[in-house]
Design a protein around this motif. Structure first.
Motif, PDB file in Angstrom:
ATOM      1  N   LYS A   2     -32.772 -62.571  33.487  1.00 20.86           N
ATOM      2  CA  LYS A   2     -33.528 -63.517  32.664  1.00 20.86           C
ATOM      3  C   LYS A   2     -34.659 -62.835  31.917  1.00 20.86           C
ATOM      4  O   LYS A   2     -35.058 -63.293  30.844  1.00 20.86           O
ATOM      5  N   ALA A   3     -35.181 -61.754  32.473  1.00 19.64           N
ATOM      6  CA  ALA A   3     -36.301 -61.064  31.823  1.00 19.64           C
ATOM      7  C   ALA A   3     -35.844 -60.288  30.600  1.00 19.64           C
ATOM      8  O   ALA A   3     -36.358 -60.485  29.500  1.00 19.64           O
ATOM      9  N   CYS A   4     -34.865 -59.411  30.802  1.00 18.71           N
ATOM     10  CA  CYS A   4     -34.472 -58.535  29.684  1.00 18.71           C
ATOM     11  C   CYS A   4     -33.012 -58.112  29.758  1.00 18.71           C
ATOM     12  O   CYS A   4     -32.630 -57.091  29.195  1.00 18.71           O
ATOM     13  N   GLY A   5     -32.180 -58.890  30.474  1.00 25.26           N
ATOM     14  CA  GLY A   5     -30.758 -58.579  30.487  1.00 25.26           C
ATOM     15  C   GLY A   5     -30.322 -57.625  31.570  1.00 25.26           C
ATOM     16  O   GLY A   5     -29.185 -57.182  31.579  1.00 25.26           O
ATOM     17  N   MET A   6     -31.230 -57.272  32.500  1.00 23.55           N
ATOM     18  CA  MET A   6     -30.885 -56.461  33.675  1.00 23.55           C
ATOM     19  C   MET A   6     -30.301 -55.105  33.290  1.00 23.55           C
ATOM     20  O   MET A   6     -29.160 -54.766  33.618  1.00 23.55           O
ATOM     21  N   PRO A   7     -31.076 -54.271  32.600  1.00 22.08           N
ATOM     22  CA  PRO A   7     -30.559 -52.943  32.226  1.00 22.08           C
ATOM     23  C   PRO A   7     -30.401 -52.038  33.438  1.00 22.08           C
ATOM     24  O   PRO A   7     -31.062 -52.221  34.466  1.00 22.08           O
ATOM     25  N   GLU A   8     -29.515 -51.057  33.316  1.00 20.94           N
ATOM     26  CA  GLU A   8     -29.447 -49.993  34.316  1.00 20.94           C
ATOM     27  C   GLU A   8     -30.658 -49.077  34.149  1.00 20.94           C
ATOM     28  O   GLU A   8     -31.137 -48.850  33.040  1.00 20.94           O
ATOM     29  N   LEU A   9     -31.116 -48.521  35.263  1.00 18.47           N
ATOM     30  CA  LEU A   9     -32.299 -47.661  35.266  1.00 18.47           C
ATOM     31  C   LEU A   9     -31.950 -46.248  35.714  1.00 18.47           C
ATOM     32  O   LEU A   9     -32.751 -45.557  36.336  1.00 18.47           O
ATOM     33  N   HIS A  10     -30.727 -45.834  35.363  1.00 18.15           N
ATOM     34  CA  HIS A  10     -30.246 -44.518  35.792  1.00 18.15           C
ATOM     35  C   HIS A  10     -31.093 -43.380  35.227  1.00 18.15           C
ATOM     36  O   HIS A  10     -31.120 -42.277  35.785  1.00 18.15           O
ATOM     37  N   LYS A  11     -31.816 -43.646  34.152  1.00 25.06           N
ATOM     38  CA  LYS A  11     -32.703 -42.639  33.556  1.00 25.06           C
ATOM     39  C   LYS A  11     -33.760 -42.163  34.546  1.00 25.06           C
ATOM     40  O   LYS A  11     -34.329 -41.073  34.407  1.00 25.06           O
ATOM     41  N   LEU A  12     -34.026 -42.983  35.576  1.00 28.98           N
ATOM     42  CA  LEU A  12     -35.050 -42.637  36.567  1.00 28.98           C
ATOM     43  C   LEU A  12     -34.547 -41.649  37.615  1.00 28.98           C
ATOM     44  O   LEU A  12     -35.343 -41.042  38.331  1.00 28.98           O
ATOM     45  N   THR A  13     -33.238 -41.500  37.729  1.00 31.08           N
ATOM     46  CA  THR A  13     -32.669 -40.717  38.824  1.00 31.08           C
ATOM     47  C   THR A  13     -33.180 -39.273  38.867  1.00 31.08           C
ATOM     48  O   THR A  13     -33.577 -38.791  39.936  1.00 31.08           O
ATOM     49  N   PRO A  14     -33.199 -38.528  37.748  1.00 28.09           N
ATOM     50  CA  PRO A  14     -33.683 -37.141  37.844  1.00 28.09           C
ATOM     51  C   PRO A  14     -35.130 -37.042  38.319  1.00 28.09           C
ATOM     52  O   PRO A  14     -35.452 -36.208  39.170  1.00 28.09           O
ATOM     53  N   ALA A  15     -36.019 -37.886  37.791  1.00 24.39           N
ATOM     54  CA  ALA A  15     -37.427 -37.816  38.181  1.00 24.39           C
ATOM     55  C   ALA A  15     -37.618 -38.156  39.653  1.00 24.39           C
ATOM     56  O   ALA A  15     -38.331 -37.450  40.390  1.00 24.39           O
ATOM     57  N   LEU A  16     -36.976 -39.234  40.120  1.00 28.66           N
ATOM     58  CA  LEU A  16     -37.101 -39.596  41.530  1.00 28.66           C
ATOM     59  C   LEU A  16     -36.461 -38.542  42.422  1.00 28.66           C
ATOM     60  O   LEU A  16     -36.959 -38.265  43.525  1.00 28.66           O
ATOM     61  N   GLY A  17     -35.387 -37.941  41.948  1.00 26.85           N
ATOM     62  CA  GLY A  17     -34.758 -36.862  42.709  1.00 26.85           C
ATOM     63  C   GLY A  17     -35.666 -35.655  42.853  1.00 26.85           C
ATOM     64  O   GLY A  17     -35.692 -34.999  43.898  1.00 26.85           O
ATOM     65  N   VAL A  18     -36.420 -35.329  41.813  1.00 32.31           N
ATOM     66  CA  VAL A  18     -37.379 -34.215  41.882  1.00 32.31           C
ATOM     67  C   VAL A  18     -38.420 -34.496  42.952  1.00 32.31           C
ATOM     68  O   VAL A  18     -38.745 -33.629  43.785  1.00 32.31           O
ATOM     69  N   LEU A  19     -38.983 -35.710  42.960  1.00 32.05           N
ATOM     70  CA  LEU A  19     -39.995 -36.061  43.963  1.00 32.05           C
ATOM     71  C   LEU A  19     -39.418 -35.960  45.375  1.00 32.05           C
ATOM     72  O   LEU A  19     -40.073 -35.447  46.291  1.00 32.05           O
ATOM     73  N   GLN A  20     -38.206 -36.441  45.541  1.00 32.92           N
ATOM     74  CA  GLN A  20     -37.567 -36.374  46.857  1.00 32.92           C
ATOM     75  C   GLN A  20     -37.341 -34.932  47.281  1.00 32.92           C
ATOM     76  O   GLN A  20     -37.568 -34.571  48.447  1.00 32.92           O
ATOM     77  N   ASP A  21     -36.912 -34.089  46.344  1.00 28.96           N
ATOM     78  CA  ASP A  21     -36.681 -32.680  46.665  1.00 28.96           C
ATOM     79  C   ASP A  21     -37.974 -31.936  46.999  1.00 28.96           C
ATOM     80  O   ASP A  21     -37.932 -30.866  47.615  1.00 28.96           O
ATOM     81  N   GLN A  22     -39.114 -32.497  46.588  1.00 33.37           N
ATOM     82  CA  GLN A  22     -40.403 -31.909  46.944  1.00 33.37           C
ATOM     83  C   GLN A  22     -40.837 -32.261  48.358  1.00 33.37           C
ATOM     84  O   GLN A  22     -41.895 -31.835  48.805  1.00 33.37           O
ATOM     85  N   GLY A  23     -40.009 -33.051  49.050  1.00 35.12           N
ATOM     86  CA  GLY A  23     -40.305 -33.412  50.437  1.00 35.12           C
ATOM     87  C   GLY A  23     -40.972 -34.755  50.600  1.00 35.12           C
ATOM     88  O   GLY A  23     -41.327 -35.133  51.725  1.00 35.12           O
ATOM     89  N   LEU A  24     -41.133 -35.501  49.515  1.00 36.65           N
ATOM     90  CA  LEU A  24     -41.768 -36.804  49.594  1.00 36.65           C
ATOM     91  C   LEU A  24     -40.764 -37.862  50.044  1.00 36.65           C
ATOM     92  O   LEU A  24     -39.563 -37.743  49.810  1.00 36.65           O
ATOM     93  N   LYS A  25     -41.294 -38.888  50.688  1.00 35.87           N
ATOM     94  CA  LYS A  25     -40.480 -40.074  50.966  1.00 35.87           C
ATOM     95  C   LYS A  25     -40.502 -40.931  49.717  1.00 35.87           C
ATOM     96  O   LYS A  25     -41.562 -41.356  49.256  1.00 35.87           O
ATOM     97  N   VAL A  26     -39.307 -41.209  49.167  1.00 39.87           N
ATOM     98  CA  VAL A  26     -39.194 -41.884  47.877  1.00 39.87           C
ATOM     99  C   VAL A  26     -38.127 -42.967  47.960  1.00 39.87           C
ATOM    100  O   VAL A  26     -37.062 -42.751  48.554  1.00 39.87           O
ATOM    101  N   ALA A  27     -38.422 -44.116  47.373  1.00 36.11           N
ATOM    102  CA  ALA A  27     -37.417 -45.167  47.214  1.00 36.11           C
ATOM    103  C   ALA A  27     -37.722 -45.928  45.934  1.00 36.11           C
ATOM    104  O   ALA A  27     -38.841 -45.873  45.409  1.00 36.11           O
ATOM    105  N   LEU A  28     -36.731 -46.625  45.445  1.00 39.02           N
ATOM    106  CA  LEU A  28     -36.869 -47.481  44.273  1.00 39.02           C
ATOM    107  C   LEU A  28     -36.578 -48.911  44.685  1.00 39.02           C
ATOM    108  O   LEU A  28     -35.631 -49.172  45.436  1.00 39.02           O
ATOM    109  N   VAL A  29     -37.410 -49.838  44.219  1.00 37.08           N
ATOM    110  CA  VAL A  29     -37.165 -51.270  44.402  1.00 37.08           C
ATOM    111  C   VAL A  29     -37.234 -51.909  43.024  1.00 37.08           C
ATOM    112  O   VAL A  29     -38.221 -51.743  42.304  1.00 37.08           O
TER     113      VAL A  29
END
Length: 611
Positions: free
Chosen positions: A483-510
Motif C-alpha cells: 500500500k505504501a509504494c508497491g512493495m519493491p524488492e530491496l536486494h540492492k541492500l544485500t552487498p552492504a549488509l553482507g559487508v557488515l556481517q563479514d566484519q563480524g557484526l550481528k546484522v539483520a534486516l526487518v
C-alpha cells in the motif's frame, strides 16, 4: 502412495478451509466447460473478425468449429534475456498445431519486466503489481472466447504467477506452460557476489563491476541463480503444468524446440473436442498447491512465493496460508544447494539429475502427492524422468538417474543438506513476517541488536557509505509495503549488509518490503504485516529499540515494555515522491486496493477466491 503425516494433515486442513470456495469455483468452471467452445455462438461478424488475419486453411478450419484453436499468451520482449527466446516460439507452435490439424493464434501479449533491471530503481515499485496487470492482460486476450486451450509463454518473477492466475480464471480451458530455459553458465555466482561487495566497499569501480555482471548475465535465457524465475519453473513442473523434464533445458537448442512443439500438441490433445479433456482448474487443486510448497522448500526456493502461491491458490478457490507454508517447511528436508544456498547454478542442478531425480526422491519419502492430474496425463510419477532428443527429432524420456551426478548440488531424501526447508514464518510484537534461512549460517539465525530505522533503502545505503553502521544492528526499512509504494524488492541492500556481517557484526534486516528471490546469507525478516502505512507495529519502532529476530523459535519481537510501545504514536512517511514518475501515477488504485502480504498482496478485491 501414501504421504507423510504432516503433508496429509496440512492438505486436509487446506481442503476443509477451502471447501465452499473451491466448490463454487469448480461449479463455475464446469459450467463454462459444459457450454463447449464458444465460437459456435459467435455471430458471423464476431467470427470473421476473429480469423480475418488467418490463412485460408486456418480460416476454413475455424469456420467449421470442429477443430481446436490454441491460444498463445506470450510474455516475449527482446530486452529481457529470459524472454527473448520466445520470439521464435509462436511460429513453432503454429506449425505444430497445423501438423495436428488444428489452429494456433497469439491471443495476447503481456508485459514482462525484469527485477534485475529495476533493482534499486523507481521502476521496482511497479514490479509486484505487474503480476496482477499480467493476469488481467492475459484475461483480456482469452475473453474473445475463440479458444479451446492455451499455452503460456512466461518464465520470470511476476510473469508466471500472473499467467497462472489468468489461466485459473479461465479454469475450464486446458493450459500448458512452456518455458524457454536458463542461459548457459557464466561467471560463478559466488565470484559475482564478491565483486558486488568489493564495489559496495569502494575497492573497485563501476567498470570492474559491470564487467563481472556482464559475464554473469551474458546470453539469452533465464539468470542461472535460484531466484524467483527458476523457482517458477520448478513450480510449474512439480505442479503438473509443464511436461516432464522441461524446466531447465537451455534455449535455442534442438531439444528445446522439440519440447515446445510437443507442448503445443499436448495442449491440443487436452481439449474438450477430444477424449482427454483436462481443464487447468482441475489440475491445480489442494494437492498440487501442497506439492508446489514442498518443492519450494526442498530446493530452497524464492521467498516471493509466500506471496505468489497464496494469490495463485486463491484464483482456484483454495485458501493457502503462511502457517501452512511454515508447517510444511518443518516437514520437508532441503535437497538442493543452488546459489544463493550453495555455489552451483541451475545448469549444475539439471546436470546432477534435476527435476526428475528431485521428484522421485520426494515421492519415495512420502513428501508429495502422486495422485494428481497433470498436463502429461499421468500422476506425478510420470515426472521422475529426464528429456532427451530422439534421432527423429522428437522428445524421448528416460528414467532419472539412480543417483545424483553431484551430491553437493542435489542429494537424496535419506541424506538431506538440512532437515527442514528453512523458510519460516515469524510472529510476535512486530506482527508477522517471513524469513528464509537456507543460506544463513546456523549461528546467525538468532539476532538481537539495536534497531536503526530507515524510510528507504537509499537512506540505509547512505548511512553505510558514511560509515555510520559500526555496531551490531537490525536495519529496519519501513514504508515499503504494497500500500505504501508497491512493495519493491530491496536486494540492492544485500552487498552492504553482507559487508557488515563479514566484519563480524550481528546484522539483520526487518522490512515490510520484499527481498530478492535470491535472498542470501543475511537474515531478513521480510513482508512484515501489518505494514507501516497501515499503522502496523513496525511504524512505532525507534532508533535504539532492541529487536530480536529468532528464526529458530519463529519470533519477531521488539524488547520494549509492551504498554510503553503500544502508547507510542505510529510514524508517518512522506510518500509523495513514490506516487509519480516512471508510471507510478497510473498505479494509485493498485496501491489503495492491495491486500496484506499474507493474503498475497493482490489487487483483485476482498472476494477474490471466494466466488
Amino acid at each position: 502412495m501414501s504421504v507423510q503425516a504432516t503433508i496429509g494433515e496440512v492438505t486436509d486442513r487446506i481442503r476443509q478451509r477451502s471447501r465452499d470456495s473451491r466448490a463454487r469455483y469448480l461449479d463455475r468452471i464446469r459450467a463454462a466447460g459444459d457450454a463447449g467452445p464458444r465460437r459456435s455462438v459467435l455471430s458471423c461478424g464476431n467470427l470473421a473478425h476473429g480469423f480475418a488475419a488467418c490463412g485460408l486453411t486456418d480460416k476454413d478450419r475455424l469456420s467449421g468449429d470442429v477443430v481446436p484453436n490454441l491460444a498463445i499468451v506470450t510474455a516475449y520482449n527482446d530486452m529481457l534475456s529470459a524472454h527473448q527466446p520466445y520470439e521464435r516460439f509462436p511460429e513453432l507452435i503454429r506449425a505444430a498445431a497445423r501438423e495436428a490439424g488444428a489452429v494456433a493464434q497469439v491471443a495476447a501479449g503481456v508485459p514482462a519486466m525484469c527485477d534485475g533491471v529495476t533493482q534499486g530503481q523507481a521502476g521496482m515499485e511497479l514490479s509486484l503489481f505487474s503480476r496482477d496487470v499480467i493476469a488481467m492482460s492475459a484475461a483480456v486476450g482469452l475473453s474473445h472466447q475463440m479458444f479451446d486451450a492455451a499455452v503460456f509463454l512466461g518464465i520470470c518473477d511476476k510473469i508466471v504467477p500472473g499467467l497462472v492466475i489468468a489461466a485459473l480464471s479461465f479454469g475450464h480451458l486446458p493450459c500448458v506452460f512452456i518455458p524457454a530455459g536458463p542461459m548457459p553458465s557464466g561467471l560463478p555466482n559466488d565470484e559475482k557476489a564478491k565483486t558486488r561487495q568489493l564495489y559496495a566497499q569502494g575497492k573497485i569501480g563501476r567498470a570492474e563491476l559491470l564487467e563481472a555482471e556482464s559475464k554473469s548475465y551474458h546470453s539469452p535465457g533465464t539468470c542461472t541463480f535460484y531466484g524467483t524465475a527458476n523457482s517458477n519453473q520448478m513450480l510449474m513442473e512439480i505442479m503438473g503444468l509443464h511436461l516432464p523434464g522441461t524446466s531447465f533445458v537451455n534455449p535455442n537448442t534442438p531439444l528445446r524446440d522439440a519440447l515446445t512443439r510437443e507442448a503445443a500438441q499436448r495442449a491440443l490433445a487436452l481439449t474438450a473436442l477430444g477424449n482427454a479433456y483436462t481443464p487447468v482448474g482441475e489440475v491445480i487443486d489442494e494437492r498440487a498447491i501442497v506439492n508446489g510448497v514442498v518443492g519450494l522448500h526442498a530446493t530452497g526456493g524464492s521467498t516471493n512465493h509466500t506471496l505468489h502461491l497464496v494469490a495463485m491458490a486463491r484464483a482456484a478457490g483454495i485458501h493457502l496460508t503462511w502457517d501452512d507454508i511454515s508447517d510444511l517447511s518443518a516437514a520437508v528436508p532441503l535437497l538442493a544447494r543452488i546459489y544463493p544456498n550453495g555455489l552451483a547454478d541451475v545448469n549444475h542442478f539439471h546436470a546432477a539429475g534435476g527435476m526428475g531425480l528431485l521428484i522421485r526422491e520426494l515421492l519415495s519419502a512420502g513428501l508429495l502427492h502422486e495422485d494428481v492430474r497433470t498436463v502429461n496425463g499421468t500422476g506425478l510419477d510420470g515426472y521422475t524422468v529426464e528429456a532427451r532428443l530422439a534421432e527423429d527429432g522428437t522428445v524421448l524420456r528416460e528414467p532419472a538417474p539412480a543417483e545424483s551426478g553431484d551430491p553437493k548440488v542435489l542429494t537424496s531424501a535419506a541424506r538431506p543438506f538440512q532437515e527442514n526447508g528453512g523458510l519460516t514464518v515469524l510472529s510476535g510484537s512486530l506482527g508477522r513476517a517471513v524469513i528464509k534461512v537456507s543460506a544463513v549460517r546456523p549461528d546467525r539465525r538468532v539476532i538481537e541488536a539495536p534497531a536503526r530505522i530507515f524510510a528507504s533503502q537509499d537512506d540505509l545505503l547512505a548511512a553505510f557509505k558514511a560509515g555510520e553502521l559500526t555496531g551490531d544492528v537490525v536495519a529496519v526499512v519501513r514504508f515499503q509495503g504494497p500500500k505504501a509504494c508497491g512493495m519493491p524488492e530491496l536486494h540492492k541492500l544485500t552487498p552492504a549488509l553482507g559487508v557488515l556481517q563479514d566484519q563480524g557484526l550481528k546484522v539483520a534486516l526487518v522490512t515490510d518490503g520484499r527481498m530478492s528471490g535470491a535472498s542470501g546469507k543475511v537474515p531478513a525478516a521480510i513482508h512484515v504485516t501489518p505494514e507501516a502505512v497501515d499503522g502496523g507495529p513496525i511504524a512505532r519502532l525507534r532508533d535504539g529499540d532492541i529487536i530480536r529476530v529468532d528464526a529458530e523459535a519463529g519470533r519477531l519481537e521488539v524488547l520494549v515494555d509492551p504498554d510503553t510501545f503500544a502508547a507510542r504514536p505510529a510514524a508517518t512517511a512522506e510518500l509523495a515522491g513514490n506516487t509519480v514518475g516512471v508510471g507510478r501515477d497510473l498505479f494509485a488504485a493498485f496501491r489503495a486496493a492491495a491486500s496484506p502480504a499474507d493474503e498475497g498482496a493482490h489487487v483483485f478485491g476482498p472476494n477474490f477466491g471466494k466466488i
